[in-house]
Structure formats: structure tokens, C-alpha cells
Write a protein that holds these residues in place. Structure first.
Motif, PDB file in Angstrom:
ATOM      1  N   PRO A   1       0.807  -1.223   0.000  1.00 37.80           N
ATOM      2  CA  PRO A   1       0.000   0.000   0.000  1.00 37.80           C
ATOM      3  C   PRO A   1       0.837   1.269   0.000  1.00 37.80           C
ATOM      4  CG  PRO A   1      -0.081  -1.083   2.147  1.00 37.80           C
ATOM      5  CD  PRO A   1       0.593  -2.035   1.209  1.00 37.80           C
ATOM      6  N   GLU A   2       2.051   1.223   0.557  1.00 35.56           N
ATOM      7  CA  GLU A   2       2.889   2.417   0.544  1.00 35.56           C
ATOM      8  C   GLU A   2       3.344   2.737  -0.872  1.00 35.56           C
ATOM      9  OE1 GLU A   2       3.313   4.508   2.999  1.00 35.56           O
ATOM     10  OE2 GLU A   2       1.911   3.197   4.078  1.00 35.56           O
ATOM     11  N   ARG A   3       3.581   1.706  -1.667  1.00 35.08           N
ATOM     12  CA  ARG A   3       3.911   1.907  -3.081  1.00 35.08           C
ATOM     13  C   ARG A   3       2.745   2.568  -3.795  1.00 35.08           C
ATOM     14  NH1 ARG A   3       3.342  -2.776  -6.813  1.00 35.08           N
ATOM     15  NH2 ARG A   3       3.878  -2.078  -8.907  1.00 35.08           N
ATOM     16  N   VAL A   4       1.539   2.106  -3.511  1.00 39.07           N
ATOM     17  CA  VAL A   4       0.347   2.693  -4.134  1.00 39.07           C
ATOM     18  C   VAL A   4       0.209   4.158  -3.731  1.00 39.07           C
ATOM     19  CG1 VAL A   4      -2.161   2.585  -4.273  1.00 39.07           C
ATOM     20  CG2 VAL A   4      -0.828   0.468  -4.255  1.00 39.07           C
ATOM     21  N   ARG A   5       0.384   4.443  -2.450  1.00 40.08           N
ATOM     22  CA  ARG A   5       0.271   5.826  -1.974  1.00 40.08           C
ATOM     23  C   ARG A   5       1.246   6.736  -2.729  1.00 40.08           C
ATOM     24  NH1 ARG A   5      -1.411   6.915   3.871  1.00 40.08           N
ATOM     25  NH2 ARG A   5      -2.583   5.109   4.548  1.00 40.08           N
ATOM     26  N   GLY A   6       2.454   6.245  -2.941  1.00 40.10           N
ATOM     27  CA  GLY A   6       3.450   7.037  -3.649  1.00 40.10           C
ATOM     28  C   GLY A   6       3.017   7.358  -5.070  1.00 40.10           C
ATOM     29  N   TYR A   7       2.464   6.375  -5.767  1.00 35.06           N
ATOM     30  CA  TYR A   7       1.998   6.609  -7.135  1.00 35.06           C
ATOM     31  C   TYR A   7       0.809   7.569  -7.154  1.00 35.06           C
ATOM     32  CZ  TYR A   7       4.920   2.670  -8.658  1.00 35.06           C
ATOM     33  OH  TYR A   7       5.964   1.832  -8.931  1.00 35.06           O
ATOM     34  N   VAL A   8      -0.059   7.475  -6.136  1.00 35.84           N
ATOM     35  CA  VAL A   8      -1.205   8.381  -6.071  1.00 35.84           C
ATOM     36  C   VAL A   8      -0.738   9.809  -5.819  1.00 35.84           C
ATOM     37  CG1 VAL A   8      -3.290   8.983  -4.782  1.00 35.84           C
ATOM     38  CG2 VAL A   8      -2.829   6.593  -5.362  1.00 35.84           C
ATOM     39  N   ARG A   9       0.208   9.987  -4.892  1.00 35.24           N
ATOM     40  CA  ARG A   9       0.750  11.327  -4.649  1.00 35.24           C
ATOM     41  C   ARG A   9       1.329  11.905  -5.934  1.00 35.24           C
ATOM     42  NH1 ARG A   9       2.398   9.139   0.497  1.00 35.24           N
ATOM     43  NH2 ARG A   9       4.356   8.418  -0.427  1.00 35.24           N
TER      44      ARG A   9
END
Length: 260
Positions: free
Chosen positions: A60-68
């Protein structure tokens, strides 16, 4: 801009998604201050559905980074959609697809709350209803048929006669005693639904179409629309000024957002 794993997406990248219609997603409304209501629940959904659809783990931290990254320079409020799919998925051997990637797209958000909607009941059950997957043909076909009949959207009723959910939203009712009732049926576990269940008294019960039409009020929920009032199901009109509806809208808007 649409990105795949943080890079501009190409037509070749999207072709497998278009041809197989295999993947899952979540959509999140980003407030003017950049926060997202239910962000943790959205991430949990992606991780859970990734295990179901792909048999794979998702960071999920990888996903958060892409969303940011995807939100940089975007006007707010907006709706960001995160779609998880494997570009090598094929119709012959879908089991070979086990390396899901992260597609991020952004669109503008409408005002909250939106206008009340009129729903037409249809007999329909989504495939794998517990997953927010990209297989939307049946739901959108039902929505289109309802709109051609003069309604705004479709309300799904199972073959067992029980109300379940809407085209891309959860549905709930206010009974004659003023209690919020969520249908006990195979439905998508919606994030907005979960947030409201944490902030308002409710019960979960089976609801037939006849019972639904006898309720005091009705409403739809998802992350894009928040709490949207239902003004009618088929030929039965519902009031849109019921005090519980106003309380629910206020309760939802009072829920603080989480930062990416």
C-alpha cells in the motif's frame, strides 16, 4: 495524465486491460485540502482484492506514492482512481498473470451532495460482488437501460428477490422508526458505507423490493457522491427532506480525511 507504476501509460500498456477486462480498482475523492476520507479502508480494499484477483501481495505504501505523484498539479477536489492489473494477462492463461501493476487516473469531482436520483429496479447480480472489479458491463448495461426508461440509475435485486446494491453504489434505507437499514445481501463492502456505519446507528437486514418501497426514505453511497438521496424506486416516490438523511449527510461531511 494517466500513469502506470508512476510512468506515462501507453496504448500497448492498456490493451490487455481493454481486451480482457480483468482487474480491480478503488476510487477516492480528494478534498480541497488534499485529504481523503477512508484512505486506510481504500488501501485495505486494494490489498484484499489483489490477493483475491491475482493471488499476489500489494504494497500500500507503493500505491500511496503513485497516487501522490498522480495528484501533482491536479485541481481539487478531484477523484483519483487506482486500477490494479497485470499487463501480461491473457484470455487463454489468466492464471499466469501474477505481477499486478498500478494504474492511476484522475478526474474532476462533482459537488457534494449531488442531486437526488431516481432508480429503476432490475434483476441483476454482479460477479464476485465482494470485489470492486473492472467487469462493469452488466452494471453499466443496467444503468443505460434504466436511463433510457427515464430513470437515473439501476437498483439491483437478486434472483432471491432481495435488494442488494446500485450500479456503482451501496444503497440503504430509513425505516418507519427512523433506523438506518443496510441490505443483508452479497454486495461490495463500500468504504463510504463502512464510514457511515461507524458514525450512525444502523442495522443490517434482508430487504425485499416490496419492503424497500415501504421505507420512509432511501439513499445511495459511494466515495464520489457521499450520501446521495433517492427520490424514487420505480413508481414509488421517497421524501428527500427526512431528518435522518440530513443527519447522515452532515455526519459524513464531518468525518476527517487522511493525508497521503
Amino acid at each position: 495524465m494517466v500513469t502506470l507504476d508512476g510512468k506515462p501509460v501507453s496504448a500497448d500498456d492498456l490493451l490487455p486491460l481493454a481486451l480482457t477486462n480483468t482487474g480491480h480498482f478503488t476510487s477516492m475523492r480528494v478534498s480541497a485540502d488534499g485529504s481523503i476520507r477512508g484512505l486506510t479502508l481504500h488501501m485495505e480494499r486494494l490489498v484484499r482484492d489483489c490477493a483475491i484477483v491475482w493471488g499476489a501481495e500489494l504494497d500500500p505504501e507503493r500505491v500511496r506514492g503513485y497516487v501522490r505523484q498522480g495528484l501533482e498539479g491536479q485541481s481539487r477536489p478531484c477523484v483519483v482512481r487506482v486500477t490494479i492489473y497485470d499487463p501480461k494477462v491473457g484470455m487463454g492463461r489468466p492464471a499466469d498473470a501474477d505481477d499486478p501493476h498500478v494504474l492511476v487516473s484522475v478526474r474532476s469531482a462533482g459537488a457534494l451532495p449531488p442531486e437526488p436520483l431516481r432508480a429503476q429496479s432490475v434483476v441483476y447480480e454482479r460477479d464476485l460482488p465482494e470485489v470492486k472489479h473492472v467487469g462493469l458491463f452488466g452494471a453499466l448495461h443496467a444503468r443505460g437501460a434504466a436511463q433510457r426508461a427515464g430513470f437515473d440509475d439501476a437498483l439491483f435485486v437478486g434472483k432471491d428477490g432481495l435488494v442488494s446494491e446500485g450500479g456503482t453504489w451501496n444503497v440503504a434505507f430509513v425505516d418507519q422508526e427512523g433506523t438506518v437499514v443496510w441490505p443483508d445481501a452479497p454486495v461490495l463492502p463500500g468504504v463510504t458505507m463502512a464510514l457511515l456505519q461507524q458514525h450512525a446507528e444502523h442495522r443490517v437486514a434482508t430487504v425485499t423490493l416490496e419492503q424497500a418501497k415501504g421505507m420512509a426514505a432511501a439513499f445511495a453511497t459511494n466515495t464520489s457522491i457521499g450520501v446521495r438521496l433517492l427520490s424514487a424506486i420505480d413508481d414509488v416516490e421517497f421524501p428527500v427532506d427526512h431528518p435522518v438523511l440530513r443527519q447522515l449527510q452532515e455526519a459524513y461531511l464531518s468525518i476527517p480525511g487522511e493525508t497521503l
